[in-house]
Design an enzyme around this catalytic site. Structure first.
Site, PDB file in Angstrom:
ATOM      1  N   ASP A  73      -1.871   6.907   9.611  1.00 55.85           N
ATOM      2  CA  ASP A  73      -0.887   6.823   8.603  1.00 55.85           C
ATOM      3  C   ASP A  73      -1.436   6.925   7.148  1.00 55.85           C
ATOM      4  OD1 ASP A  73       1.334   6.639   9.989  1.00 55.85           O
ATOM      5  OD2 ASP A  73       0.791   4.666  10.878  1.00 55.85           O
ATOM      6  N   HIS A 116      -5.925  -2.333   4.463  1.00 54.37           N
ATOM      7  CA  HIS A 116      -6.238  -1.628   6.048  1.00 54.37           C
ATOM      8  C   HIS A 116      -7.360  -0.683   6.200  1.00 54.37           C
ATOM      9  CE1 HIS A 116      -2.082  -3.097   7.137  1.00 54.37           C
ATOM     10  NE2 HIS A 116      -1.604  -2.204   6.231  1.00 54.37           N
ATOM     11  N   ASP A 153       0.943  -9.816   2.473  1.00 61.48           N
ATOM     12  CA  ASP A 153       1.918  -8.640   2.979  1.00 61.48           C
ATOM     13  C   ASP A 153       2.076  -8.558   4.241  1.00 61.48           C
ATOM     14  OD1 ASP A 153       1.321  -5.379   2.160  1.00 61.48           O
ATOM     15  OD2 ASP A 153       1.414  -5.467   4.177  1.00 61.48           O
ATOM     16  N   HIS A 155       2.097  -6.516   6.793  1.00 60.37           N
ATOM     17  CA  HIS A 155       1.174  -5.890   7.804  1.00 60.37           C
ATOM     18  C   HIS A 155      -0.175  -6.478   7.866  1.00 60.37           C
ATOM     19  CE1 HIS A 155       3.836  -2.517   6.350  1.00 60.37           C
ATOM     20  NE2 HIS A 155       3.754  -2.332   7.681  1.00 60.37           N
ATOM     21  N   ASP A 238       6.297  -6.266   0.971  1.00 58.81           N
ATOM     22  CA  ASP A 238       6.911  -5.570   1.868  1.00 58.81           C
ATOM     23  C   ASP A 238       7.607  -6.413   2.933  1.00 58.81           C
ATOM     24  OD1 ASP A 238       4.284  -5.934   2.756  1.00 58.81           O
ATOM     25  OD2 ASP A 238       3.975  -3.833   3.157  1.00 58.81           O
ATOM     26  N   TYR A 278       7.803  -1.487  -0.656  1.00 63.36           N
ATOM     27  CA  TYR A 278       8.291  -0.012  -0.777  1.00 63.36           C
ATOM     28  C   TYR A 278       9.717   0.091  -0.910  1.00 63.36           C
ATOM     29  CZ  TYR A 278       3.758   0.479   1.428  1.00 63.36           C
ATOM     30  OH  TYR A 278       2.428   0.161   1.560  1.00 63.36           O
TER      31      TYR A 278
HETATM   32 ZN   LIG Z   1       2.068  -3.755   4.185  1.00 61.78          ZN
END
Ligand SMILES: [Zn+2]
Length: 338
Positions: A73, A116, A153, A155, A238, A278
């Site tokens: 990704d 990430h 975040d 994630h 997000d 996003y």
């Molecule tokens: Zn994220």
């Protein structure tokens, strides 16, 4: 990779535009950006990885596609090495200005994001790990002994976690959508019982959310009061309402509250660095709310303050149990609903 079509330049355009429109940009000090150096990047990344990324501006489209495929990704554009160096350099400029007292706190509006990316791998839109490098950088340059990283975040910032799992001087706190490992990055290491290794045991705190769409604002505030103290923020937006990635429903004003809480804990020294976010509308609003708090404006009354749902309470209870032996403040803590 179609998964990457949401990480667009407009994210910064609308965020900065909203700061201007709301009179916030005028109240901030703009800090000049620099390009990160190899030495900065090598604080967290391997030489092999840096050398490989350095070649990407000269690759053909086919070569770029092939290079990209070894990671998950993420995409490599011919300009991304340059942009990633500016994103990291901007982050380090902010950290320098806060550490030397030139500014009290700040937000680095940067892309590509960083949390990430790992020692030798790009991942999830991230090339260089801006926040992890910033933590190593302040430790090295200013002799800071205790850096706290809060990752709000949606994630899990596995790259940050891996960088400090055995390092007791950096406390990594992340909450993230998890759904029992069904949500990206789908890692066993993102669960509550992964607490750090060796000397760093107890200095990784993961709060996994196993249900979506029912996390009301209360969950966010609740979590913070009970577990944190802090310095750097992986500021992904997000988890805000309307985001295609998070599918959570925090309203943008919650980021004013979170920022507020963290400012109290770190003697006011707080560097937030943009990660995800996003939905262009809620991203811009969330950025403005964060900056309002950084500037000292009172936070608005949160809109949606009901108690956390059972799944969230269960996650928090698990985190507490997993950390009880490392944190004396949790030894006698019960679970309460706000
Ligand atoms: Zn994220």
């Amino acid at each position: 990779n179609p998964a990457c079509k949401i990480e667009v330049p407009e994210r910064l355009v609308v965020s900065y535009g909203a700061l201007v429109e709301n009179g916030l940009a005028d109240r901030c000090v703009s800090i000049p950006v620099r390009e990160a150096t190899d030495a900065d990047i090598l604080l967290v990344h391997s030489e092999e990885y840096l050398e490989a990324v350095k070649k990407t501006p000269y690759m053909t489209l086919e070569e770029l596609k092939e290079f990209t495929l070894q990671y998950g990704d993420v995409y490599f554009h011919p300009n991304i090495y340059h942009c990633a160096k500016l994103a990291l350099g901007a982050t380090l400029q902010l950290v320098d200005n806060v550490m030397t007292g030139k500014v009290r706190n700040g937000l680095a509006l940067v892309r590509p994001p960083g949390h990430h990316s790992m020692r030798s791998a790009a991942s999830g839109f991230c090339i260089f790990n801006n926040v992890a490098i910033a933590a190593q950088y302040v430790k090295q340059k200013y002799g800071v002994k205790r850096v706290l990283i809060v990752d709000w975040d949606i994630h899990h910032g596995q790259g940050v976690q891996y960088s400090f799992e055995d390092d007791p001087s950096v406390l990594y706190f992340s909450w993230h959508r998890y759904e029992h490992q069904k949500f990206w990055p789908n890692l066993r290491e993102s669960d509550f019982d992964v607490v750090g290794k060796e000397k760093g045991a107890g200095s990784t705190i993961n709060v996994p959310w196993n249900k979506v769409k029912n996390h009301r604002n209360a969950v966010h505030i609740h979590t913070n009061i009970h577990i944190l103290d802090l310095v750097l923020v992986c500021a992904g937006f997000d988890s805000a309402i309307g985001d295609p990635e998070g599918e959570m429903c925090a309203t943008p004003d919650i980021f004013a509250h979170l920022t507020h809480l963290l400012m109290n804990l770190a003697g006011g020294k707080l560097c937030a660095v943009l990660e995800g976010g996003y939905n262009l509308k809620s991203l811009a609003q969330s950025v403005c709310q964060t900056v309002h708090s950084l500037l000292g404006d009172p936070a608005p009354r949160p809109a949606n303050l009901e108690g956390p749902c059972n799944s969230a309470l269960e996650s928090l209870q698990c985190v507490r149990s997993a950390h009880r032996k490392y944190w004396s403040c949790l030894k006698h803590a019960g679970i309460t609903s706000t």
